[in-house]
Design an enzyme around this catalytic site. Structure first.
Site, PDB file in Angstrom:
ATOM      1  N   SER A   1       0.841  -1.195   0.000  1.00  0.00           N
ATOM      2  CA  SER A   1       0.000   0.000   0.000  1.00  0.00           C
ATOM      3  C   SER A   1       0.875   1.244   0.000  1.00  0.00           C
ATOM      4  O   SER A   1       1.580   1.518   0.978  1.00  0.00           O
ATOM      5  CB  SER A   1      -0.904   0.020   1.234  1.00  0.00           C
ATOM      6  OG  SER A   1      -1.455   1.317   1.385  1.00  0.00           O
TER       7      SER A   1
ATOM      8  N   HIS B   1      -0.813  -1.213  -4.388  1.00  0.00           N
ATOM      9  CA  HIS B   1      -2.143  -0.901  -3.858  1.00  0.00           C
ATOM     10  C   HIS B   1      -2.261   0.616  -3.708  1.00  0.00           C
ATOM     11  O   HIS B   1      -1.516   1.240  -2.947  1.00  0.00           O
ATOM     12  CB  HIS B   1      -2.305  -1.612  -2.510  1.00  0.00           C
ATOM     13  CG  HIS B   1      -3.642  -1.483  -1.882  1.00  0.00           C
ATOM     14  ND1 HIS B   1      -4.707  -2.297  -2.222  1.00  0.00           N
ATOM     15  CD2 HIS B   1      -4.107  -0.656  -0.915  1.00  0.00           C
ATOM     16  CE1 HIS B   1      -5.759  -1.976  -1.489  1.00  0.00           C
ATOM     17  NE2 HIS B   1      -5.421  -0.977  -0.686  1.00  0.00           N
TER      18      HIS B   1
ATOM     19  N   ASP C   1      -4.492   3.666  -2.593  1.00  0.00           N
ATOM     20  CA  ASP C   1      -5.646   3.994  -1.759  1.00  0.00           C
ATOM     21  C   ASP C   1      -6.212   5.355  -2.151  1.00  0.00           C
ATOM     22  O   ASP C   1      -5.627   6.390  -1.834  1.00  0.00           O
ATOM     23  CB  ASP C   1      -5.233   3.991  -0.289  1.00  0.00           C
ATOM     24  CG  ASP C   1      -5.063   2.582   0.257  1.00  0.00           C
ATOM     25  OD1 ASP C   1      -6.013   1.794   0.150  1.00  0.00           O
ATOM     26  OD2 ASP C   1      -3.966   2.278   0.770  1.00  0.00           O
TER      27      ASP C   1
ATOM     28  N   MET D   1      -8.964   8.043  -1.530  1.00  0.00           N
ATOM     29  CA  MET D   1      -9.940   8.462  -0.503  1.00  0.00           C
ATOM     30  C   MET D   1     -10.500   9.824  -0.876  1.00  0.00           C
ATOM     31  O   MET D   1      -9.755  10.704  -1.309  1.00  0.00           O
ATOM     32  CB  MET D   1      -9.269   8.565   0.870  1.00  0.00           C
ATOM     33  CG  MET D   1      -8.613   7.288   1.341  1.00  0.00           C
ATOM     34  SD  MET D   1      -8.002   7.464   3.015  1.00  0.00           S
ATOM     35  CE  MET D   1      -6.984   5.983   3.156  1.00  0.00           C
TER      36      MET D   1
ATOM     37  N   HIS E   1      -7.884   0.891  -4.692  1.00  0.00           N
ATOM     38  CA  HIS E   1      -8.860   0.699  -3.614  1.00  0.00           C
ATOM     39  C   HIS E   1      -9.636   2.004  -3.458  1.00  0.00           C
ATOM     40  O   HIS E   1      -9.110   2.979  -2.917  1.00  0.00           O
ATOM     41  CB  HIS E   1      -8.107   0.324  -2.331  1.00  0.00           C
ATOM     42  CG  HIS E   1      -8.994   0.133  -1.154  1.00  0.00           C
ATOM     43  ND1 HIS E   1      -8.513   0.017   0.132  1.00  0.00           N
ATOM     44  CD2 HIS E   1     -10.351   0.013  -1.056  1.00  0.00           C
ATOM     45  CE1 HIS E   1      -9.528  -0.153   0.960  1.00  0.00           C
ATOM     46  NE2 HIS E   1     -10.651  -0.142   0.267  1.00  0.00           N
TER      47      HIS E   1
ATOM     48  N   MET F   1     -11.986   4.213  -1.869  1.00  0.00           N
ATOM     49  CA  MET F   1     -12.748   4.549  -0.654  1.00  0.00           C
ATOM     50  C   MET F   1     -13.485   5.848  -0.938  1.00  0.00           C
ATOM     51  O   MET F   1     -13.110   6.920  -0.454  1.00  0.00           O
ATOM     52  CB  MET F   1     -11.789   4.646   0.531  1.00  0.00           C
ATOM     53  CG  MET F   1     -11.315   3.265   0.992  1.00  0.00           C
ATOM     54  SD  MET F   1      -9.859   3.328   2.037  1.00  0.00           S
ATOM     55  CE  MET F   1      -8.572   3.375   0.799  1.00  0.00           C
TER      56      MET F   1
ATOM     57  N   MET G   1     -11.687  -5.966   4.544  1.00  0.00           N
ATOM     58  CA  MET G   1     -10.918  -4.981   5.312  1.00  0.00           C
ATOM     59  C   MET G   1     -10.685  -5.510   6.727  1.00  0.00           C
ATOM     60  O   MET G   1     -11.623  -5.967   7.386  1.00  0.00           O
ATOM     61  CB  MET G   1     -11.677  -3.650   5.395  1.00  0.00           C
ATOM     62  CG  MET G   1     -11.786  -2.882   4.096  1.00  0.00           C
ATOM     63  SD  MET G   1     -10.200  -2.428   3.377  1.00  0.00           S
ATOM     64  CE  MET G   1      -9.512  -1.338   4.638  1.00  0.00           C
TER      65      MET G   1
ATOM     66  N   ASP H   1      -6.659  -6.349   3.810  1.00  0.00           N
ATOM     67  CA  ASP H   1      -6.061  -5.013   3.823  1.00  0.00           C
ATOM     68  C   ASP H   1      -6.280  -4.373   5.185  1.00  0.00           C
ATOM     69  O   ASP H   1      -7.420  -4.209   5.617  1.00  0.00           O
ATOM     70  CB  ASP H   1      -6.728  -4.171   2.716  1.00  0.00           C
ATOM     71  CG  ASP H   1      -6.199  -2.750   2.646  1.00  0.00           C
ATOM     72  OD1 ASP H   1      -5.154  -2.468   3.264  1.00  0.00           O
ATOM     73  OD2 ASP H   1      -6.842  -1.924   1.956  1.00  0.00           O
TER      74      ASP H   1
HETATM   75  C1  DX5 Z   1      -6.657   1.798   4.967  1.00  0.00           C
HETATM   76  C2  DX5 Z   1      -6.080   1.427   3.629  1.00  0.00           C
HETATM   77  C3  DX5 Z   1      -5.009   0.431   3.681  1.00  0.00           C
HETATM   78  C4  DX5 Z   1      -3.800   0.856   4.484  1.00  0.00           C
HETATM   79  C5  DX5 Z   1      -2.919  -0.316   4.787  1.00  0.00           C
HETATM   80  O1  DX5 Z   1      -7.756   2.578   4.787  1.00  0.00           O
HETATM   81  O2  DX5 Z   1      -7.098   0.895   2.804  1.00  0.00           O
HETATM   82  O3  DX5 Z   1      -4.620   0.044   2.374  1.00  0.00           O
HETATM   83  O4  DX5 Z   1      -3.050   1.826   3.845  1.00  0.00           O
HETATM   84  O5  DX5 Z   1      -1.853   0.116   5.528  1.00  0.00           O
HETATM   85  P1  DX5 Z   1      -1.315  -0.709   6.772  1.00  0.00           P
HETATM   86  O6  DX5 Z   1      -0.757  -1.992   6.238  1.00  0.00           O
HETATM   87  O7  DX5 Z   1      -0.302   0.181   7.351  1.00  0.00           O
HETATM   88  O8  DX5 Z   1      -2.474  -0.965   7.688  1.00  0.00           O
HETATM   89 ZN    ZN Z   2      -6.442  -0.106   0.958  1.00  0.00          ZN
END
Ligand code: DX5
Ligand code: ZN
Length: 226
Positions: A9, A34, A36, A38, A68, A70, A140, A174
């Site tokens: 990630s 990955h 993320d 948001m 991913h 969100m 998750m 994740d």
């Molecule tokens: C959280 C993200 C994850 C996160 C994982 O909202 O979707 O992908 O970055 O990071 P770690 O492994 O540090 O929990």
């Molecule tokens: Zn994620």
């Protein structure tokens, strides 16, 4: 069970050096990255969107971007992420009004489709129809929104439930996943492993990537022998 894949990630990376960080992970053995995304609405934070992903893709051509999403209206970003070079578009079932239509839209843009469930969402939210239409299911193991949180072991049974129903699908975990928590994830049947802080904060990320992958492969080998 499908093959083991590690997807670091990049949320845990130095965003100022994003392209270099992705290259560093690929050099260390990662096959997917990955990303993320948001939106400050589905989750409180804002990270990055399609323009940033497009720059990463330009800097690291051919990179497999495991996006991913969100975001509150997942149907809204399918085209932009596809145009940016996204390989897999994973949306949250909690945010989707018509999951099957979104999966169709993702496939029509030649991306793989993923469906994510947050910690309070039961595995039954993934109906048989949705599970069969999707390419990947994401369980998750923290509340979505930020990296570096504590792994929620109570989410792991959902991995086993989904693996029993969908033996051939990619199942991703994740949140808080690293060397200390990989065993239960692998035993439950996940094969796509996201890990942020545990990989990026390690002095030798390639060792963590190899350990995560080997753990999944060893569990799979044991199952095949049994
Ligand atoms: C959280 C993200 C994850 C996160 C994982 O909202 O979707 O992908 O970055 O990071 P770690 O492994 O540090 O929990
Ligand atoms: Zn994620």
């Amino acid at each position: 069970m499908p093959r083991a894949i590690v997807s670091p990630s990049v949320l845990a990376s130095d965003f100022g050096q994003l392209t270099a960080e992705c290259k560093r992970m690929i050099k260390g053995g990662a096959e997917w990255l990955h990303m993320d995304v948001m939106d400050g609405h589905f989750v409180p934070n804002i990270t990055m969107g399609a323009p940033v992903l497009a720059c990463v893709y330009k800097g690291v051509p051919g990179i497999f971007m495991d996006c991913h999403m969100m975001v509150s209206q997942p149907e809204k970003w399918v085209d932009d992420i596809a145009n940016a070079g996204g390989s897999l578009y994973c949306f949250h079932i909690e945010a989707a009004s018509d999951p099957l239509a979104i999966i169709d839209a993702i496939h029509s843009r030649k991306m793989k489709a993923g469906v994510a469930i947050s910690p309070d969402t039961p595995s039954t939210a993934i109906t048989d129809e949705i599970g069969h239409a999707a390419d990947m299911l994401l369980v998750m193991t923290v509340y979505p929104g930020r990296g570096g949180q504590k792994f929620l072991e109570r989410c792991v049974p959902k991995v086993a439930e989904l693996r029993a129903r969908f033996p051939d699908k990619d199942i991703e975990v994740d949140g808080g996943v690293g060397p200390n928590t990989i065993d239960v994830c692998a035993e439950a049947g996940s094969n796509v492993i996201v890990s942020g802080t545990a990989i990026f904060n390690a002095p030798e990320p390639e060792r963590v990537i190899a350990l995560l992958k080997d753990t999944v492969n060893n569990v799979q080998a044991k199952r095949t022998q049994a």
